[in-house]
Scaffold this motif. Sequence first.
Motif, PDB file in Angstrom:
ATOM      1  N   ILE A   6       0.858  -1.176   0.000  1.00 29.83           N
ATOM      2  CA  ILE A   6       0.000   0.000   0.000  1.00 29.83           C
ATOM      3  C   ILE A   6       0.903   1.238   0.000  1.00 29.83           C
ATOM      4  O   ILE A   6       2.052   1.178   0.470  1.00 29.83           O
ATOM      5  CB  ILE A   6      -0.978   0.031   1.193  1.00 29.83           C
ATOM      6  N   VAL A   7       0.404   2.324  -0.555  1.00 31.33           N
ATOM      7  CA  VAL A   7       1.183   3.565  -0.591  1.00 31.33           C
ATOM      8  C   VAL A   7       0.480   4.560   0.326  1.00 31.33           C
ATOM      9  O   VAL A   7      -0.697   4.873   0.134  1.00 31.33           O
ATOM     10  CB  VAL A   7       1.254   4.118  -2.033  1.00 31.33           C
ATOM     11  N   GLN A   8       1.187   5.011   1.363  1.00 32.36           N
ATOM     12  CA  GLN A   8       0.596   5.971   2.297  1.00 32.36           C
ATOM     13  C   GLN A   8       1.382   7.280   2.220  1.00 32.36           C
ATOM     14  O   GLN A   8       2.607   7.260   2.110  1.00 32.36           O
ATOM     15  CB  GLN A   8       0.640   5.428   3.723  1.00 32.36           C
ATOM     16  N   PRO A  17       4.148  -7.454  -1.762  1.00 33.17           N
ATOM     17  CA  PRO A  17       2.876  -7.700  -1.060  1.00 33.17           C
ATOM     18  C   PRO A  17       3.034  -7.583   0.461  1.00 33.17           C
ATOM     19  O   PRO A  17       4.126  -7.793   0.990  1.00 33.17           O
ATOM     20  CB  PRO A  17       2.520  -9.143  -1.478  1.00 33.17           C
ATOM     21  N   ARG A  18       1.952  -7.223   1.119  1.00 29.73           N
ATOM     22  CA  ARG A  18       1.869  -7.130   2.594  1.00 29.73           C
ATOM     23  C   ARG A  18       2.817  -6.093   3.192  1.00 29.73           C
ATOM     24  O   ARG A  18       3.244  -6.213   4.318  1.00 29.73           O
ATOM     25  CB  ARG A  18       2.109  -8.509   3.259  1.00 29.73           C
ATOM     26  N   THR A  19       3.209  -5.114   2.413  1.00 23.26           N
ATOM     27  CA  THR A  19       4.084  -4.070   2.962  1.00 23.26           C
ATOM     28  C   THR A  19       3.474  -2.678   2.718  1.00 23.26           C
ATOM     29  O   THR A  19       2.458  -2.548   2.028  1.00 23.26           O
ATOM     30  CB  THR A  19       5.482  -4.082   2.296  1.00 23.26           C
ATOM     31  N   SER A  20       4.140  -1.695   3.290  1.00 27.05           N
ATOM     32  CA  SER A  20       3.707  -0.306   3.100  1.00 27.05           C
ATOM     33  C   SER A  20       4.875   0.543   2.598  1.00 27.05           C
ATOM     34  O   SER A  20       6.019   0.350   3.030  1.00 27.05           O
ATOM     35  CB  SER A  20       3.214   0.239   4.442  1.00 27.05           C
ATOM     36  N   ILE A  21       4.576   1.419   1.693  1.00 26.68           N
ATOM     37  CA  ILE A  21       5.566   2.417   1.257  1.00 26.68           C
ATOM     38  C   ILE A  21       5.046   3.752   1.788  1.00 26.68           C
ATOM     39  O   ILE A  21       3.943   4.183   1.428  1.00 26.68           O
ATOM     40  CB  ILE A  21       5.709   2.407  -0.277  1.00 26.68           C
ATOM     41  N   ASP A  22       5.800   4.338   2.701  1.00 23.49           N
ATOM     42  CA  ASP A  22       5.316   5.525   3.415  1.00 23.49           C
ATOM     43  C   ASP A  22       6.061   6.773   2.963  1.00 23.49           C
ATOM     44  O   ASP A  22       7.294   6.811   2.991  1.00 23.49           O
ATOM     45  CB  ASP A  22       5.500   5.333   4.921  1.00 23.49           C
ATOM     46  N   ILE A  23       5.286   7.765   2.553  1.00 20.62           N
ATOM     47  CA  ILE A  23       5.855   9.013   2.040  1.00 20.62           C
ATOM     48  C   ILE A  23       5.492  10.139   3.009  1.00 20.62           C
ATOM     49  O   ILE A  23       4.308  10.330   3.322  1.00 20.62           O
ATOM     50  CB  ILE A  23       5.262   9.346   0.649  1.00 20.62           C
ATOM     51  N   TYR A  24       6.498  10.853   3.473  1.00 16.76           N
ATOM     52  CA  TYR A  24       6.256  12.013   4.351  1.00 16.76           C
ATOM     53  C   TYR A  24       6.701  13.268   3.612  1.00 16.76           C
ATOM     54  O   TYR A  24       7.835  13.330   3.142  1.00 16.76           O
ATOM     55  CB  TYR A  24       7.042  11.878   5.653  1.00 16.76           C
ATOM     56  N   ILE A  25       5.807  14.236   3.547  1.00 14.46           N
ATOM     57  CA  ILE A  25       6.138  15.506   2.884  1.00 14.46           C
ATOM     58  C   ILE A  25       5.972  16.617   3.917  1.00 14.46           C
ATOM     59  O   ILE A  25       4.883  16.789   4.476  1.00 14.46           O
ATOM     60  CB  ILE A  25       5.217  15.747   1.669  1.00 14.46           C
ATOM     61  N   GLU A  26       7.042  17.331   4.162  1.00 15.03           N
ATOM     62  CA  GLU A  26       6.988  18.434   5.125  1.00 15.03           C
ATOM     63  C   GLU A  26       7.239  19.743   4.383  1.00 15.03           C
ATOM     64  O   GLU A  26       8.320  19.949   3.817  1.00 15.03           O
ATOM     65  CB  GLU A  26       8.065  18.262   6.208  1.00 15.03           C
ATOM     66  N   VAL A  27       6.241  20.613   4.396  1.00 18.57           N
ATOM     67  CA  VAL A  27       6.395  21.925   3.766  1.00 18.57           C
ATOM     68  C   VAL A  27       6.971  22.859   4.828  1.00 18.57           C
ATOM     69  O   VAL A  27       6.326  23.138   5.842  1.00 18.57           O
ATOM     70  CB  VAL A  27       5.048  22.448   3.235  1.00 18.57           C
ATOM     71  N   LEU A  28       8.187  23.316   4.588  1.00 20.45           N
ATOM     72  CA  LEU A  28       8.859  24.178   5.577  1.00 20.45           C
ATOM     73  C   LEU A  28       8.585  25.645   5.279  1.00 20.45           C
ATOM     74  O   LEU A  28       8.559  26.487   6.173  1.00 20.45           O
ATOM     75  CB  LEU A  28      10.363  23.916   5.550  1.00 20.45           C
ATOM     76  N   GLN A  29       8.407  25.954   4.013  1.00 19.76           N
ATOM     77  CA  GLN A  29       8.090  27.324   3.593  1.00 19.76           C
ATOM     78  C   GLN A  29       7.195  27.218   2.361  1.00 19.76           C
ATOM     79  O   GLN A  29       7.514  26.476   1.435  1.00 19.76           O
ATOM     80  CB  GLN A  29       9.391  28.058   3.256  1.00 19.76           C
ATOM     81  N   ALA A  30       6.063  27.937   2.410  1.00 25.73           N
ATOM     82  CA  ALA A  30       5.061  27.762   1.350  1.00 25.73           C
ATOM     83  C   ALA A  30       4.857  29.040   0.557  1.00 25.73           C
ATOM     84  O   ALA A  30       4.801  30.138   1.120  1.00 25.73           O
ATOM     85  CB  ALA A  30       3.735  27.342   1.972  1.00 25.73           C
ATOM     86  N   ASN A  31       4.760  28.883  -0.753  1.00 23.48           N
ATOM     87  CA  ASN A  31       4.443  30.021  -1.613  1.00 23.48           C
ATOM     88  C   ASN A  31       3.697  29.536  -2.858  1.00 23.48           C
ATOM     89  O   ASN A  31       4.114  29.805  -3.987  1.00 23.48           O
ATOM     90  CB  ASN A  31       5.731  30.752  -2.011  1.00 23.48           C
ATOM     91  N   ALA A  32       2.643  28.752  -2.648  1.00 24.43           N
ATOM     92  CA  ALA A  32       1.795  28.193  -3.712  1.00 24.43           C
ATOM     93  C   ALA A  32       2.513  27.107  -4.509  1.00 24.43           C
ATOM     94  O   ALA A  32       3.714  27.178  -4.738  1.00 24.43           O
ATOM     95  CB  ALA A  32       1.274  29.271  -4.648  1.00 24.43           C
ATOM     96  N   GLY A  33       1.732  26.114  -4.904  1.00 26.53           N
ATOM     97  CA  GLY A  33       2.292  24.986  -5.640  1.00 26.53           C
ATOM     98  C   GLY A  33       2.979  23.987  -4.737  1.00 26.53           C
ATOM     99  O   GLY A  33       3.827  23.214  -5.183  1.00 26.53           O
TER     100      GLY A  33
END
Length: 257
Positions: free
Chosen positions: A76-78, A121-137
């Motif tokens: 699964i992709v989280q 199978p039976r595993t997870s691929i975990d993606i963490y995205i941290e926005v430290l500074q935002a300016n659209a997009g």
Amino acid sequence: MGSVGAKEVPQLIGPDGRRIDGRQLDELRPLRIVAGALHRADGSAFVEWGANKVMAAVYGPREVHPRHLQQNNKAIVQCRYNMAAFSVDERKRPGLDRRSQEISKVIAEAFESVIFAEEYPRTSIDIYIEVLQANAGTRCAGLVAASVALADAGIPMVDLLPAVAVGKIGGQIALDLRKEEDNFGEADLPMALVPQSGRLVLLQMEGHMNREELSRSLDLGVVGCRKIYDVMKQALRDRYSVTPAAPAPSVPTEAPA
Ligand code: CDP
């Protein structure tokens, strides 16, 4: 300057046809990508895109948490997209709000369509995205960072996923909106592309544009994505290419007579 109610609306396109930061309509903001920026993650990438600063970390394939989400035939992709409280002008309340949940979901779905999940199978691929500074997009910057992080983690994928937001500002179609353009423009259209096939795996729209404008926006976005793709590939090359060692100076095998 125009005005909507009490709010001052900046003029988004000047008399010279340039945007508030001097860009042409089809110009991207400067983009810098560092692959493998974190040591503890299985894969990572840092993206500086205009005034956006985004870090992505990838873990897996690993054990699924929570356990009941496990699938017997594929990974699964989280994804968890999060904006730091200090990333925006008005402090954002920490934690996952509805917007972050929506963005996490669309990003996970985009990657589900390119990752060869049946290999793990039976595993997870975990993606963490941290926005430290935002300016659209930031969802596009998050996708770009996560793509490079997934490749850095060695997760097999059909392709990297370049992404960019196109929009309508001051009646014109423009590539890669910055915050004022996103806030005061007429439409915002983030997209993510599979470069090899030309398939779009993320397409959202806020605001209004007609069919012809939509078609031009998609064309402009695809061209933008291909440029971003080059920067992504270069970031991976910079991390992994080994410069051939200089040839050793030749040593005479026999002493000169
Ligand atoms: O970031 P993205 O364009 O993908 O998503 P958006 O929902 O269209 O947000 C546009 C921009 O608004 C963000 O990049 C931030 O700069 C800003 N924003 C903010 O200042 N405070 C929030 N709570 C959410 C977004």
